[in-house]
Scaffold this active site. Structure first.
Site, PDB file in Angstrom:
ATOM      1  N   GLU A   1       0.825  -1.219   0.000  1.00 37.89           N
ATOM      2  CA  GLU A   1       0.000   0.000   0.000  1.00 37.89           C
ATOM      3  C   GLU A   1       0.854   1.262   0.000  1.00 37.89           C
ATOM      4  OE1 GLU A   1      -0.647  -2.605   1.935  1.00 37.89           O
ATOM      5  OE2 GLU A   1      -2.769  -3.136   1.717  1.00 37.89           O
TER       6      GLU A   1
ATOM      7  N   PHE B   1     -11.882  -7.631  13.671  1.00 32.96           N
ATOM      8  CA  PHE B   1     -10.787  -8.058  12.805  1.00 32.96           C
ATOM      9  C   PHE B   1     -10.437  -6.957  11.798  1.00 32.96           C
ATOM     10  CE2 PHE B   1      -9.336 -10.292   8.878  1.00 32.96           C
ATOM     11  CZ  PHE B   1      -8.082 -10.643   9.373  1.00 32.96           C
ATOM     12  N   GLN B   2      -9.168  -6.619  11.746  1.00 33.08           N
ATOM     13  CA  GLN B   2      -8.646  -5.584  10.847  1.00 33.08           C
ATOM     14  C   GLN B   2      -9.282  -4.217  11.074  1.00 33.08           C
ATOM     15  OE1 GLN B   2      -8.551  -7.256   6.808  1.00 33.08           O
ATOM     16  NE2 GLN B   2      -6.462  -7.891   7.298  1.00 33.08           N
TER      17      GLN B   2
ATOM     18  N   LYS C   1     -17.755  -1.303   5.754  1.00 31.26           N
ATOM     19  CA  LYS C   1     -18.216  -2.365   4.845  1.00 31.26           C
ATOM     20  C   LYS C   1     -19.712  -2.308   4.546  1.00 31.26           C
ATOM     21  CE  LYS C   1     -16.836  -6.382   6.662  1.00 31.26           C
ATOM     22  NZ  LYS C   1     -15.998  -7.569   6.917  1.00 31.26           N
TER      23      LYS C   1
ATOM     24  N   MET D   1      23.759   9.882   3.456  1.00 33.13           N
ATOM     25  CA  MET D   1      23.495  11.130   4.168  1.00 33.13           C
ATOM     26  C   MET D   1      23.694  10.957   5.679  1.00 33.13           C
ATOM     27  SD  MET D   1      22.967  14.223   3.767  1.00 33.13           S
ATOM     28  CE  MET D   1      22.129  14.857   2.318  1.00 33.13           C
TER      29      MET D   1
END
Ligand SMILES: Cc1ncc(C[n+]2csc(CCOP(=O)(O)OP(=O)(O)O)c2C)c(N)n1
Ligand SMILES: [Mg+2]
Lengths: 571, 92
Positions: free
Chosen positions: A62, A124-125, A174, A483
């Site tokens: 993602e 969940f999630q 959902k 760096m």
């Protein structure tokens, strides 16, 4: 390459599911492409997407999706759209949201969410993304009623793209994407608290003109606001008419052609000496669309000590935030420049000043030692510039190579430079290049990426062939987090704590495993040759280029120092 | 110095959170806070925040950041002495 079917019929007035409404809204907003990753909470949306209408890219993480959306927004000026599922999908895009917020990139982000009845139950999630993203979005929404969805989508695009652009997140449970209602996409926006447009006051415009008349040492500082407002041509005209030299910020590169005689280069921590001395000694700084970021100003105590400050910004909160402003000009950069150009503009009386700056430019050019037969990274950037004639779309990651790209790639026009400025996000370079190439399929895109940063998002090599993205990737391989190593060398007694990475993957085999041509080189001649081959290749190409590991980026304003206190200004 | 910020905001889910988040970002402790709809069936709320802050510059920045919020309709600042409830507050 992804093709877009234009003029998709939009299902206005029909009963649609929330998921279908999302897709129809995207069509209404003329979205070309979405970058996303499916999962449980967005299955409905992906199901609606399956019927077509909007091309979708599937980066392999993602974070890749959201940086791609950023790269797309940066080169096209259009909003980038990103979809992620609830929980881990949503938390994986946090870095990209913060990045877009810092660099004012217009994004519309759609996240799935657990069933609304389960909110707050550690389902969940479930991740409370509304709260988590609140401080790093321009605005965000959670849709709790499907009837609100079209309005919220409309507002999301409006807020993301107007005024100072930024990321807007829409969180959709959902059950809301499954619920149905009649789809009516609103024509108007009703946001009484949101007034992004500002008309510059004519007294402010007159103030700028008077200030120019009085100035002996004027300088223009131009930033990304000029790019967002598409005011680059007006900027050049304004500089020419008034005969005032121009410094660019890191994100403002490309607002002025780099070979213009009034151009002094980038200012700030690794800017040119001439640019920084111009800002330091100036008696009139005209800041157009920059936010006086600390990497530009250095220690605020020393910055603009002798200068009257004009600050043109679309965001009132930026004016006076870091630097006291004498003449605030609230407005869109292009609009303000146009109004200035409509006036009788004086030519600044600054012949001595120009001569002084010309001398500085001549006496203190960018430099590096080209002593032995080692391949200096700076040379690599010069070659990339020469071989692409300064007209490629260039993306970078974060670190030394990013600064060298900014120093040595001479941009001629805006929207060609894609880099993570405010947040300094490693892992940005490859996915951003993917988004840039999607946004500009016919243009050459060169991704210049450090060896450490590349390893943060290198999985995105997986999609180059799938979507026929002919990126040219150059890994600027100094076997270290250059760096970090530089700072440890200069400020931590050469104690290289966790910054050297001698164990590197075989990048050629890696790219071959993804079906991408790859070559490794370690000297200038080979690089010239392979880079040429890469540019002539139709498909993607990766070059692992070993460069001198010990090289440092100079000149430099050390931490806590004023911009006039640069070190490494001469060999 | 005690300062009172009065915000007219949309009466919506999460708006209080949005506002207090901004004070948190600037490391400003909220000493007193009230919030309620301006009238019975209103979708606009008045949010009153009292903070202890000397620097005018920081106050200015704070107001600018609040003002920018999509859900903020208007904002005013007063020194707390001019507000009736501040008396009660300062007695404590
Ligand atoms: C996500 C993230 N983590 C850590 C840092 C801190 N950081 C800045 S530059 C840098 C080193 C980058 O190394 P490399 O990608 O090899 O580029 P180089 O400096 O060598 O050109 C690090 C670790 C960062 N900017 N971003
Ligand atoms: Mg490196």
């Amino acid at each position: 390459m992804i093709t877009v079917e234009k003029d998709q019929p939009v299902k206005t007035g029909q009963k649609l599911s929330g998921a279908e409404m999302v897709i129809e809204s995207l069509k209404k907003e003329q979205v070309d492409v979405v970058f996303g990753y499916p999962g449980g909470a967005v299955l409905k949306i992906y199901d609606a997407l399956y019927d077509g209408g909007i091309p979708h890219l599937l980066p392999r993480h993602e974070q890749g999706a959201i940086h791609a959306a950023e790269g797309y927004a940066r080169v096209t000026g259009k909003p980038g759209v990103c979809i992620a599922t609830s929980g881990p999908g949503a938390t994986n895009i946090i870095t990209g949201i913060a990045d877009a917020m810092m660099d004012s990139l217009p994004l519309v982000i759609i996240t799935g969410q657990v069933q609304s009845s389960a909110l707050g139950s550690d389902a969940f999630q479930e991740a409370p993304i509304l709260g988590v993203s609140m401080s790093i979005t321009k605005h965000n929404y959670q849709v709790l009623d499907v009837n609100d969805l079209p309005r919220i989508m409309k507002e999301a695009f409006h807020v993301a793209t107007t005024g100072r652009p930024g990321p807007v997140l829409v969180d959709i449970p959902k059950d809301v994407s499954a619920a149905e209602a009649v789809f009516e996409y609103p024509d108007t926006i009703d946001l009484p608290g949101y007034n992004p447009a500002h008309d510059p006051e004519s007294s402010a415009i007159q103030g700028v003109i008077e200030a120019i008349k009085e100035a002996k040492k004027p300088v223009i500082l131009s930033g990304a606001g000029v790019i967002h407002s598409e005011g680059h041509e007006e900027l050049t005209k304004f500089a020419e008419k008034t005969n005032i030299p121009v410094v660019n910020t890191l994100l403002g590169l490309g607002t002025m052609p780099a070979d213009h005689k009034l151009y002094l280069g980038m200012g700030g921590m690794h800017g040119t000496y001439a640019a920084n001395m111009a800002l330091y000694e100036s008696d009139l700084i005209i800041n157009i669309g920059a936010r006086f970021d600390d990497r530009l100003t250095g220690n605020l105590k020393h910055f603009a000590q002798f200068a009257k400050v004009v600050h043109v910004d679309i965001d009132p909160a930026e004016i006076g935030k870091n630097i006291p402003t004498d003449i605030p000009v609230l407005g869109d950069a292009k609009e303000v420049l146009t109004q200035l150009l409509d006036e009788e503009l004086p030519e600044a009386d600054c012949r001595t000043w120009r001569r002084q700056l010309d001398t500085l430019q001549n006496d203190y050019p960018l430099w590096y030692h080209q002593d032995d037969d080692s391949f200096k990274p700076q040379r690599l950037f010069e070659i990339v510039h020469e071989m692409t004639k300064g007209d490629a779309i260039v993306t970078t990651d974060v670190g030394q190579h990013q600064m060298w790209a900014a120093q040595y790639y001479k941009f001629q026009r805006p929207n060609r430079w894609v880099t993570s400025g405010g947040l300094g996000t490693m892992g940005f370079g490859l996915p951003a290049a993917i988004g840039a190439q999607v946004g500009a399929p016919k243009e050459p895109v060169v991704a210049l990426i450090g060896d450490a940063g590349f390893q943060m998002t290198m999985q995105e090599l997986a999609i180059l062939n799938e979507y026929q993205l002919p990126l040219k990737i150059v890994i600027v391989n100094n076997q270290s987090m250059g760096m970090v190593r530089q700072w440890q060398e200069l400020y931590y007694n050469e104690r290289y704590s966790e910054s050297l990475i001698p164990n590197q993957p075989d990048y050629v085999k890696l790219s071959e495993s993804f079906g991408i041509k790859g070559k490794s080189v370690n000297c200038e001649e080979d690089f010239q040759q392979v880079m040429k081959e890469a540019l002539q290749t139709d498909g993607p190409f990766l070059i692992d280029c070993s460069v001198t590991p010990e090289e440092n980026v100079y000149p430099m304003v050390g931490p806590g120092k004023g911009i006039q206190e640069m070190v490494g200004v001469k060999p | 110095m005690r300062r009172t910020v009065n915000l007219l905001v949309n009466n919506k889910l999460g708006v209080l959170n949005r506002m207090t988040n901004l004070f948190l970002r600037k490391s400003l402790n909220i000493e007193y806070l009230t919030v309620g709809p301006v009238d019975d069936d209103s979708n606009v709320s008045m949010l009153t925040v009292v903070i202890n802050l000397e620097e005018d510059q920081v106050m200015e920045e704070m107001k600018n950041q609040l003002e920018k919020q999509v859900d903020v309709i208007s904002i005013t600042e007063t020194s707390s002495k001019s507000l009736f409830f501040s008396k009660t507050y300062e007695k404590q």
